[in-house]
Motif scaffolding. Structure first.
Motif, PDB file in Angstrom:
ATOM      1  N   GLY A 383       3.454  14.552  -0.196  1.00 25.75           N
ATOM      2  CA  GLY A 383       3.184  14.332  -1.609  1.00 25.75           C
ATOM      3  C   GLY A 383       4.243  14.955  -2.495  1.00 25.75           C
ATOM      4  N   ARG A 487      -5.740  12.418   2.198  1.00 25.51           N
ATOM      5  CA  ARG A 487      -5.225  11.753   0.998  1.00 25.51           C
ATOM      6  C   ARG A 487      -5.304  12.669  -0.219  1.00 25.51           C
ATOM      7  NH1 ARG A 487      -6.652   5.767  -1.354  1.00 25.51           N
ATOM      8  NH2 ARG A 487      -8.767   6.577  -1.575  1.00 25.51           N
ATOM      9  N   ASN A 488      -6.376  13.411  -0.342  1.00 30.10           N
ATOM     10  CA  ASN A 488      -6.512  14.323  -1.474  1.00 30.10           C
ATOM     11  C   ASN A 488      -5.490  15.454  -1.419  1.00 30.10           C
ATOM     12  OD1 ASN A 488      -8.616  13.068  -2.879  1.00 30.10           O
ATOM     13  ND2 ASN A 488     -10.155  13.932  -1.512  1.00 30.10           N
ATOM     14  N   ALA A 491      -2.347  14.060  -2.677  1.00 32.97           N
ATOM     15  CA  ALA A 491      -2.450  13.849  -4.127  1.00 32.97           C
ATOM     16  C   ALA A 491      -2.271  15.156  -4.897  1.00 32.97           C
ATOM     17  CB  ALA A 491      -3.799  13.221  -4.465  1.00 32.97           C
ATOM     18  N   GLN A 495       0.319  13.908  -7.331  1.00 32.96           N
ATOM     19  CA  GLN A 495      -0.337  13.619  -8.611  1.00 32.96           C
ATOM     20  C   GLN A 495      -0.040  12.204  -9.100  1.00 32.96           C
ATOM     21  OE1 GLN A 495       0.940  16.835 -11.162  1.00 32.96           O
ATOM     22  NE2 GLN A 495      -0.478  18.284 -10.212  1.00 32.96           N
ATOM     23  N   LEU A 499      -5.616   7.487  -7.023  1.00 31.22           N
ATOM     24  CA  LEU A 499      -5.594   7.664  -5.575  1.00 31.22           C
ATOM     25  C   LEU A 499      -5.211   6.380  -4.853  1.00 31.22           C
ATOM     26  CD1 LEU A 499      -8.591   9.993  -4.645  1.00 31.22           C
ATOM     27  CD2 LEU A 499      -6.150  10.456  -4.435  1.00 31.22           C
ATOM     28  N   ILE A 502      -1.863   6.230  -3.078  1.00 31.64           N
ATOM     29  CA  ILE A 502      -1.645   6.889  -1.785  1.00 31.64           C
ATOM     30  C   ILE A 502      -2.422   6.094  -0.738  1.00 31.64           C
ATOM     31  CG2 ILE A 502      -1.946   8.978  -0.418  1.00 31.64           C
ATOM     32  CD1 ILE A 502      -1.811  10.594  -2.946  1.00 31.64           C
TER      33      ILE A 502
END
Length: 543
Positions: A383, A487-488, A491, A495, A499, A502
């Motif tokens: 990310g 995924r979070n 993120a 950012q 979502l 991603i």
């Protein structure tokens, strides 16, 4: 101009395959022509499950020489060369003295990769007695001096150094002038002064134009390479590894005919008097960048009457714990494909009482250092690099085999039509203390399929789980939750706008890299969809 570009993931596992993830490989399809990136074991079987056509694959790009990325290459080459020229394959006399190939028209499969790839493939084909119906050629990207020096200085382990010395002695024993019978000698591509490789495919032009020797005649024309250029760079991993950048170039925007045509027709008589019998032919001059000053004083400036065209850029990284070297080539990418091999899944509280934790690092940081030491990345690292590049979309790839592929045809979402689930859901609704207005009267017959469950669906499944889901169905729910955490985590450093930007790569997922539409009034790019389309690659069903 390339109208359609899509990416099909054929294998998304790291190190070893699982029941739902194959070894690394993906295909990029541009207007029907397919380029493959990596070829782990089983890639050709994965191709047959997908919508990609073997006869459309005419280039292979290898990121590095670890087995999970190349063990499928020799068999794949045998299959691809037959698919590229099936008539020669059918009629071929497999006697090694056979000379039935047409030297002028027989195509050649072009392969690109790091130093050592040529010897590996040559040895595999030679010692397996493999003969090919067409030719192949391997182009190696020479390791820049700085990277070579860093690798040499970093080999402090005696065992590792002894292995590398043995590997070097073996390489020297292989005679570079002794080719496989169906091999043409490829190029040793030197980097630019900054260590980057720009426009790799330009070397193929000499094979199209030169007819001085046998090696120059074997090339199958590729219309895609005149629309897409390929750049590359070595990136940090435990062995020399490459990242590739596919970038559109030479694109012309769309003429705003509502501005141009009336002005040209209004000056038709004056233009004819000047010898321009077809005023609309001046549109070609606008496309070439020329400013037109018309007889009635109207000025047509290309920047005012031609809408800008978005140039799509796809970045495909091999295994890496630091891809920063490729950043100058990869800035403002449309899609970044980045590995996320491992994720810290435990508590992230500081463990100051850990005797091994001399620097008082929290548990997640210790885990990150461990992942980096193996040459790999965490979702947070992926990310952060996507943010550095100002990428529009981040696709996470190369997962540990313990992470399930959630859209694999062997493990689908829970069957909402399952009678047991329906009965449990109905009972939960009846017993629930939540207002009936806040819940749907019944589950839809066709739940939207995505790479993650919605929050409401997860909550519903959790309720069903508490009322007696089977172990298999509970595992599916747990797998969804783990992948959502991945995924979070990505993120948290990327950012993204949402979502949906991603995407977790699963085997047989197909991602369309659509061109954004441009607002003709503001000349600003606007998307018509909230997220990029993702399909199942075996039946093109929207996820």
């Amino acid at each position: 101009m390339a109208n359609t570009i899509d990416i099909t993931f054929l294998g998304t596992s790291s190190a070893q395959p699982s029941t739902t993830r194959n070894h690394s490989s993906l295909g990029v399809r541009v207007n029907g022509t397919v380029w493959l990136f990596d070829a782990g074991e089983g890639t050709q079987r994965q191709l047959m499950y997908s919508t990609l056509k073997l006869g459309k694959v005419n280039k292979v790009f290898i990121t590095h020489l670890h087995g999970d990325h190349i063990y499928g290459l020799p068999g794949l080459v045998c299959t691809l060369t037959a698919a590229l020229n099936p008539q020669n394959h059918m009629d071929r006399n497999w006697d090694e003295e056979d000379t039935t190939k047409d030297p002028e028209n027989t195509p050649c499969l072009e392969i690109y990769g790091p130093v050592g790839l040529r010897n590996y493939l040559r040895s595999a084909l030679t010692f397996s007695y493999s003969r090919l119906p067409i030719y192949y050629r391997v182009h190696e990207l020479v390791l820049p001096e700085q990277e070579s020096k860093e690798i040499e200085e970093g080999n402090t382990s005696p065992d590792k150094q002894n292995f590398l010395d043995m590997r070097e002695r073996f390489s020297q024993q292989l005679k570079s002038d002794v080719l496989h019978p169906d091999e043409l000698l490829g190029e040793d591509i030197q980097p630019d002064d900054d260590g980057l490789f720009r426009d790799l495919l330009q070397i193929e032009k000499k094979y199209e134009t030169s007819s001085d020797n046998k090696n120059s005649k074997k090339f199958k024309g590729d219309p895609v390479k005149d629309k897409i250029c390929v750049h590359a760079s070595y990136i940090k991993h435990s062995v020399p590894a490459l990242g590739y950048v596919l970038e559109e170039y030479g694109l012309e925007g769309n003429i705003r005919m509502e501005l141009v045509k009336p002005a040209l027709l209004r000056n038709k008589d004056s233009l004819v008097a000047q010898g321009i019998t077809q005023p609309l032919s001046l549109i070609r001059e606008l496309k070439r960048g020329k400013i037109l000053n018309l007889p009635d004083g109207t000025t047509l400036d290309p920047k005012d009457v031609i809408t800008p065209t978005e140039k799509r850029k796809i970045v495909i990284l091999g295994d890496t714990n630091n891809p920063s070297k490729i950043a100058p080539l990869a800035q403002n990418s449309t899609i970044l494909i980045h590995e996320a091999t491992n994720m810290y899944e435990g508590s992230e509280k500081t463990q100051s009482d850990d005797i091994n934790n001399e620097n008082n690092l929290n548990a997640s940081e210790q885990y990150r250092i461990k992942v980096i030491s193996r040459g790999h990345s965490t979702p947070e690292m992926a990310g952060a690099f996507a943010s550095q590049l100002n990428a529009q979309y981040l696709i996470l790839n190369h997962f540990s085999s313990r992470y399930a592929s959630l859209n694999h045809n062997a493990i689908l979402q829970p069957d909402w039509n399952d009678q047991n689930i329906k009965a449990e859901v109905e009972r939960i609704y009846q017993e629930s203390t939540v207002s009936s207005q806040s819940l749907p009267p019944q589950l839809p017959n066709n739940v939207s399929k995505r790479d993650l469950l919605s929050k409401k669906e997860k909550e519903l499944l959790q309720e069903v789980n508490e009322h007696g889901l089977t172990i298999d169905k509970q595992k599916i729910v747990n797998d969804w939750e783990v992948m959502e955490k991945i995924r979070n985590k990505a993120a948290s450093t990327f950012q993204p706008r949402s979502l949906d930007h991603i995407i977790l790569a699963d085997d047989y997922l197909q991602v369309e890299c659509n061109r954004q539409k441009v607002n003709s009034d503001t000349s600003s790019s606007v998307t018509t969809n909230s997220s990029i389309p993702v399909f199942r690659a075996w039946n093109h069903e929207l996820i």
